[in-house]
Design a protein around this motif. Structure first.
Motif, PDB file in Angstrom:
ATOM      1  N   ARG A  86      39.117 -33.534  39.500  1.00  0.00           N
ATOM      2  CA  ARG A  86      40.331 -32.810  39.375  1.00  0.00           C
ATOM      3  C   ARG A  86      39.864 -31.216  39.922  1.00  0.00           C
ATOM      4  NH1 ARG A  86      42.085 -32.488  33.322  1.00  0.00           N
ATOM      5  NH2 ARG A  86      43.553 -31.057  34.264  1.00  0.00           N
ATOM      6  N   LEU A  87      38.646 -30.648  39.673  1.00  0.00           N
ATOM      7  CA  LEU A  87      38.307 -29.329  40.408  1.00  0.00           C
ATOM      8  C   LEU A  87      38.240 -29.553  41.726  1.00  0.00           C
ATOM      9  CD1 LEU A  87      37.207 -26.682  39.942  1.00  0.00           C
ATOM     10  CD2 LEU A  87      34.928 -27.585  39.832  1.00  0.00           C
ATOM     11  N   ILE A  88      37.663 -30.265  42.375  1.00  0.00           N
ATOM     12  CA  ILE A  88      37.682 -30.724  43.930  1.00  0.00           C
ATOM     13  C   ILE A  88      39.108 -30.758  44.501  1.00  0.00           C
ATOM     14  CG2 ILE A  88      36.775 -31.823  45.841  1.00  0.00           C
ATOM     15  CD1 ILE A  88      34.873 -30.114  44.520  1.00  0.00           C
ATOM     16  N   GLN A  89      39.702 -31.599  43.680  1.00  0.00           N
ATOM     17  CA  GLN A  89      41.171 -31.804  44.286  1.00  0.00           C
ATOM     18  C   GLN A  89      42.213 -30.348  44.218  1.00  0.00           C
ATOM     19  OE1 GLN A  89      42.664 -34.522  45.695  1.00  0.00           O
ATOM     20  NE2 GLN A  89      44.694 -33.612  45.708  1.00  0.00           N
ATOM     21  N   GLU A  90      41.660 -29.699  43.261  1.00  0.00           N
ATOM     22  CA  GLU A  90      42.327 -28.346  43.150  1.00  0.00           C
ATOM     23  C   GLU A  90      41.840 -27.193  44.213  1.00  0.00           C
ATOM     24  OE1 GLU A  90      45.208 -25.539  41.736  1.00  0.00           O
ATOM     25  OE2 GLU A  90      45.001 -27.607  41.262  1.00  0.00           O
ATOM     26  N   ILE A  91      40.670 -27.333  44.744  1.00  0.00           N
ATOM     27  CA  ILE A  91      40.083 -26.207  45.374  1.00  0.00           C
ATOM     28  C   ILE A  91      39.960 -26.873  46.900  1.00  0.00           C
ATOM     29  CG2 ILE A  91      38.969 -25.121  43.474  1.00  0.00           C
ATOM     30  CD1 ILE A  91      36.174 -26.519  44.484  1.00  0.00           C
ATOM     31  N   ALA A  92      39.891 -28.038  47.222  1.00  0.00           N
ATOM     32  CA  ALA A  92      39.849 -28.626  48.489  1.00  0.00           C
ATOM     33  C   ALA A  92      40.566 -30.028  48.424  1.00  0.00           C
ATOM     34  CB  ALA A  92      38.736 -28.819  48.679  1.00  0.00           C
ATOM     35  N   PRO A  93      41.938 -30.040  48.469  1.00  0.00           N
ATOM     36  CA  PRO A  93      42.725 -31.328  48.238  1.00  0.00           C
ATOM     37  C   PRO A  93      42.528 -31.969  49.469  1.00  0.00           C
ATOM     38  CG  PRO A  93      44.131 -29.224  48.670  1.00  0.00           C
ATOM     39  CD  PRO A  93      42.915 -28.825  48.449  1.00  0.00           C
ATOM     40  N   ARG A  94      42.088 -31.710  50.527  1.00  0.00           N
ATOM     41  CA  ARG A  94      41.838 -32.570  51.688  1.00  0.00           C
ATOM     42  C   ARG A  94      40.436 -33.203  51.910  1.00  0.00           C
ATOM     43  NH1 ARG A  94      43.782 -29.678  57.096  1.00  0.00           N
ATOM     44  NH2 ARG A  94      43.336 -31.944  57.807  1.00  0.00           N
TER      45      ARG A  94
END
Length: 523
Positions: A86-94
């Motif tokens: 969830r954290l990575i999806q928020e800060i780097a969705p690609r």
């Protein structure tokens, strides 16, 4: 064409969306439902635009996540957790998230390989190194582990400690197999036996045999020897053994019952005392017996009141007196154990600390001839003297390290009385050109004796200077290095609270002498 109808249509859609939002707000969506829901057109386009694995930004995130796993000692399945995703999806969705197998390979091969190259470059700066090693069992994984830590001083006099290896040890713990393990680990880091100044190990017969087979000079773990002497002295009196068993039984009672702990806390509240839990001693933990007895003494009133209302065997007044005497006798040993167990303590501190502890026991015997633990104290003094009797006779590494360490200036006079005998041994060793054995294996004692004699000779002009007594532990040491090889070191010591300085020059000091000051006192 139909503006009014279209306006009504938009208004109806907004009302439906608002109603849906209100309905969804009252529902909790599970991660599984979130994963199974149909993607919107925007989400499909965004997913199609994920970074390629060779993308610069993707590689940077891979590297940072791998380093985080290594630095924080995290399990590899951490990357498959919902929180990090969830954290990575928020800060780097690609970012195209990797599986644990990728990070396992990345940390094991790429990251470890880069660090290993830097460690090997650092090791090349050390002419000689000392090592500490230990074997222990991890109850959580039911596995045995073997560690190897390197300690050295570089040409810039910067001291470093590096954990080279910590691997599982599934074989039998025999000296032959341990020796093979050491040979393999040293070869992996391109370290020859000639570069090994000393190996610190426990008193196990398998470790002694391993050092002898590997032809490595070795020294005993000082704290291990000290604790064996303490344990033997406490077991030499039946009344102390009985009190230990009684205290251990009471500790087990509280550790197995939260209700008993709460009742004890209520009693402590009535007495306006802090909430103190009782400790239980453990054979493999240094000082655990001391901590157990000390805690019983601090919680004496509350424990006595609790025991009076229970079926536990009470601690009698004469037994409390024995506990008090044991705490008084063992307190200096607790401080010495903590000091010798520190990662910053070297073998140069062994002789001063053991000398201090021996003197403390002697003072206790003189001051308390009627003590109920007099026999145990006498046994402790004999045990310490017996276990460390060779410090000033055979273990020349301890003598040289103590002499070179500017923090222990007061012990230079004690060491100087051995000067003549050491010089004679040095002359004999130079005539025969032979090597003397170490504590349990092949060593290079002739070199140690030669170094000691050379240092003593080079500092003979300083013997006429009066050495002040340093009673304060708050001492600042500044070492100023001038010139080229051979280096001349100017040691300046400032005692806080006293404006005096004591300056000592040691001519003829060479970098090779620093190998004596890089030996850890513990494993």
């Amino acid at each position: 064409m139909h503006p009014e109808e279209f306006t009504l249509f938009e208004k109806a859609n907004k009302e439906k969306e608002l109603q849906k939002m209100k309905t969804d707000a009252g529902k909790s969506v599970t991660p599984l439902q979130e994963a199974k829901k149909q993607l919107s057109l925007e989400e499909v386009i965004q997913k199609a635009n994920k970074w390629d694995v060779n993308n610069v930004n993707s590689k940077k995130l891979d590297k940072l996540i791998g380093e985080m796993i290594a630095l924080q000692n995290l399990p590899f399945n951490f990357v498959e957790g919902l929180g990090i995703r969830r954290l990575i999806q928020e800060i780097a969705p690609r970012y195209n998230f990797r599986r644990r197998n990728f990070f396992t390979e990345f940390v094991y091969k790429e990251l470890y390989g880069k660090i290993a190259i830097k460690v090997k470059e650092l090791i090349k700066k050390f002419d000689h190194m000392s090592f500490t090693s230990d074997i222990w069992s991890d109850p959580s994984s039911d596995a045995s582990l073997l560690s190897l830590t390197c300690h050295g001083i570089a040409s810039d006099f910067e001291r470093s400690s590096i954990i080279l290896k910590c691997e599982t040890f599934d074989d039998r713990h025999t000296g032959d197999i341990i020796a093979e393990k050491f040979d393999t680990m040293l070869s992996e880091w391109n370290i020859s036996n000639d570069q090994v100044h000393c190996m610190i190990r426990d008193e196990g017969s398998n470790m002694k045999r391993a050092m002898r087979l590997a032809k490595l000079q070795d020294l005993d773990y000082a704290v291990h020897k000290m604790q064996l002497a303490i344990r033997s002295s406490l077991n030499s009196q039946e009344n102390i053994k009985g009190i230990k068993q009684k205290c251990k039984k009471i500790s087990t009672h509280f550790n197995h019952s939260t209700i008993a702990q709460k009742q004890l806390h209520k009693i402590q509240d009535r007495l306006n005392q802090p909430h103190l839990k009782v400790f239980q001693d453990c054979v493999t933990r240094w000082n655990s017996t001391y901590y157990m007895l000390e805690r019983f003494l601090k919680a004496k009133d509350a424990l006595s009141l609790y025991i009076n209302d229970s079926e536990i065997d009470p601690i009698l007044p004469e037994e409390w007196k024995i506990i008090e005497c044991c705490v008084e006798l063992l307190k200096p040993f607790e401080e010495g154990t903590r000091e010798l167990s520190s990662s910053h303590t070297l073998i140069s501190s062994v002789i001063p600390i053991i000398g201090m502890l021996t003197q403390k026991v002697s003072d206790y015997l003189i001051a308390s001839p009627e003590s109920p633990i007099y026999h145990a104290a006498k046994t402790l003094k004999a045990g310490i003297s017996g276990k460390f009797s060779t410090l000033l006779e055979e273990e020349n590494s301890y003598i040289i390290a103590t002499y070179l360490d500017p923090r222990h200036l007061g012990f230079s006079n004690n060491i100087s009385k051995y000067r003549k005998s050491e010089e004679n041994e040095m002359t004999d060793s130079m005539d025969t050109d032979t090597e003397r054995p170490g504590t349990s294996g092949t060593g290079r004692q002739s070199c140690l004796i030669s170094d000691l004699a050379m240092i003593l000779d080079s500092s003979s002009d300083d013997e006429s200077q009066k050495t002040p007594e340093i009673n304060s532990t708050d001492v600042r040491i500044r070492i100023r290095i001038r010139g080229c090889e051979p280096l001349k070191i100017r040691i300046r010591i400032r005692i806080r609270g006293c404006g005096k300085k004591w300056i000592r020059n040691i001519p003829g000091w060479r970098l090779s002498h620093c190998q004596k000051l890089c030996v850890q006192s513990n494993s």
